[in-house]
Design a protein around this motif. Structure first.
Motif, PDB file in Angstrom:
ATOM      1  N   THR A 161     -29.524  34.750   1.877  1.00 30.10           N
ATOM      2  CA  THR A 161     -28.688  35.050   3.033  1.00 30.10           C
ATOM      3  C   THR A 161     -27.283  34.513   2.797  1.00 30.10           C
ATOM      4  O   THR A 161     -27.107  33.324   2.508  1.00 30.10           O
ATOM      5  CB  THR A 161     -29.278  34.436   4.303  1.00 30.10           C
ATOM      6  N   SER A 162     -26.293  35.360   2.889  1.00 25.28           N
ATOM      7  CA  SER A 162     -24.905  34.958   2.656  1.00 25.28           C
ATOM      8  C   SER A 162     -24.426  33.993   3.736  1.00 25.28           C
ATOM      9  O   SER A 162     -24.639  34.229   4.930  1.00 25.28           O
ATOM     10  CB  SER A 162     -24.002  36.186   2.621  1.00 25.28           C
ATOM     11  N   LYS A 163     -23.801  32.890   3.308  1.00 24.66           N
ATOM     12  CA  LYS A 163     -23.264  31.918   4.265  1.00 24.66           C
ATOM     13  C   LYS A 163     -22.051  32.471   5.013  1.00 24.66           C
ATOM     14  O   LYS A 163     -21.732  32.030   6.118  1.00 24.66           O
ATOM     15  CB  LYS A 163     -22.890  30.628   3.543  1.00 24.66           C
ATOM     16  N   LYS A 164     -21.350  33.430   4.402  1.00 21.42           N
ATOM     17  CA  LYS A 164     -20.141  33.982   5.016  1.00 21.42           C
ATOM     18  C   LYS A 164     -20.450  35.099   6.008  1.00 21.42           C
ATOM     19  O   LYS A 164     -19.919  35.122   7.113  1.00 21.42           O
ATOM     20  CB  LYS A 164     -19.200  34.501   3.930  1.00 21.42           C
ATOM     21  N   THR A 165     -21.325  36.020   5.585  1.00 19.12           N
ATOM     22  CA  THR A 165     -21.584  37.198   6.413  1.00 19.12           C
ATOM     23  C   THR A 165     -22.921  37.155   7.137  1.00 19.12           C
ATOM     24  O   THR A 165     -23.131  37.888   8.103  1.00 19.12           O
ATOM     25  CB  THR A 165     -21.531  38.478   5.548  1.00 19.12           C
ATOM     26  N   GLY A 166     -23.847  36.300   6.669  1.00 16.36           N
ATOM     27  CA  GLY A 166     -25.170  36.263   7.255  1.00 16.36           C
ATOM     28  C   GLY A 166     -26.063  37.398   6.815  1.00 16.36           C
ATOM     29  O   GLY A 166     -27.201  37.521   7.297  1.00 16.36           O
ATOM     30  N   GLU A 167     -25.586  38.223   5.894  1.00  6.21           N
ATOM     31  CA  GLU A 167     -26.371  39.346   5.399  1.00  6.21           C
ATOM     32  C   GLU A 167     -27.077  38.969   4.100  1.00  6.21           C
ATOM     33  O   GLU A 167     -26.728  37.996   3.436  1.00  6.21           O
ATOM     34  CB  GLU A 167     -25.460  40.565   5.174  1.00  6.21           C
ATOM     35  N   GLU A 169     -27.876  39.119   0.299  1.00  9.87           N
ATOM     36  CA  GLU A 169     -27.119  39.418  -0.909  1.00  9.87           C
ATOM     37  C   GLU A 169     -27.904  38.948  -2.134  1.00  9.87           C
ATOM     38  O   GLU A 169     -28.846  38.163  -2.025  1.00  9.87           O
ATOM     39  CB  GLU A 169     -25.752  38.715  -0.890  1.00  9.87           C
TER      40      GLU A 169
END
Length: 230
Positions: A161-167, A169
């Motif tokens: 889970t991306s820390k920046k977008t929450g999506e 990756e």
């Protein structure tokens, strides 16, 4: 009348790099081996449904099983998961392990846990990774694939889970599995896109039993038919 003449050939042999000279040659038989197989859905996509695995340790009498379990798709349905839970909870299906403390129940984990705690551990340690038609089974474990630079396929097995977008990756710190097929029965399997070489110091060791049986018998077997071959 023919005359015989001596032929002299000059060849250039490059010296091994310093890294190659310092690298230890891998043992002929690694201390540990990981054997796994996958079962897929019946539709044309053939996505991962579930799989099984065993870990072996080399001893005086050969390889002995020390860990056994099942893994399933990260998005497995509730009904299908209940079937697997009943199977591992059935006392008839006890693990065939030889270790202390005794493993009395099959493990049941999801694909992500199998990749992070079992598969990558085996790759990092230089264990022997064994399967029948490995390119297919490895591709069932992938969350994404791309074309490799020199033909073949590049499999990405780990996401986060991306820390920046929450999506979701792809996790770049984990290497890719690169598969280059020579023909319908042989393929090279190796690691690719390694960021930190010190974290992955050993060469990955993959053994495809489908290729091995073809080399030994000059005949193509299925997993079912090869079980009856002596």
């Amino acid at each position: 009348m023919q005359e015989r003449h001596d032929i002299y050939v000059r060849a250039h042999a490059p010296l091994p790099s310093k890294r190659q000279r310092l690298r230890r040659a891998p043992a002929k038989w690694p201390e540990y081996a990981l054997i796994f197989d996958t079962e897929t859905t019946l539709d044309p996509t053939q996505k991962l449904n579930f799989g099984c695995f065993r870990r072996y340790r080399l001893g005086y009498s050969g390889y002995a099983c020390i860990d056994e379990g099942l893994f399933h798709s990260d998005v497995l349905g509730r009904v299908e998961r209940k079937v697997l839970e009943r199977y591992v909870n059935n006392p008839v299906n006890v693990p065939a392990t030889e270790r202390f403390v005794v493993q009395i129940k099959l493990k049941l984990i999801d694909r992500a846990h199998f990749i992070s705690h079992v598969f990558w551990r085996a790759v990092r340690n230089g264990d022997l990774i064994v399967g029948f038609n490995l390119p297919f089974d490895l591709s069932r474990l992938a969350v994404k694939f791309t074309n490799a630079k020199k033909d073949g396929w590049s499999l990405l097995l780990t996401s986060r889970t991306s820390k920046k977008t929450g999506e979701i990756e792809i996790e770049p710190e984990k290497p890719r599995i690169v598969i280059t097929s020579l023909n319908s029965k042989m393929a090279f399997v190796k690691l690719g896109s390694i960021w930190n070489r010190e974290e992955w110091p050993r060469e990955a060791r993959f053994l495809d039993l489908r290729t091995l049986t073809w080399a030994l018998r000059n005949r193509s077997y299925s997993l079912e038919t090869v079980s009856y071959t002596h």
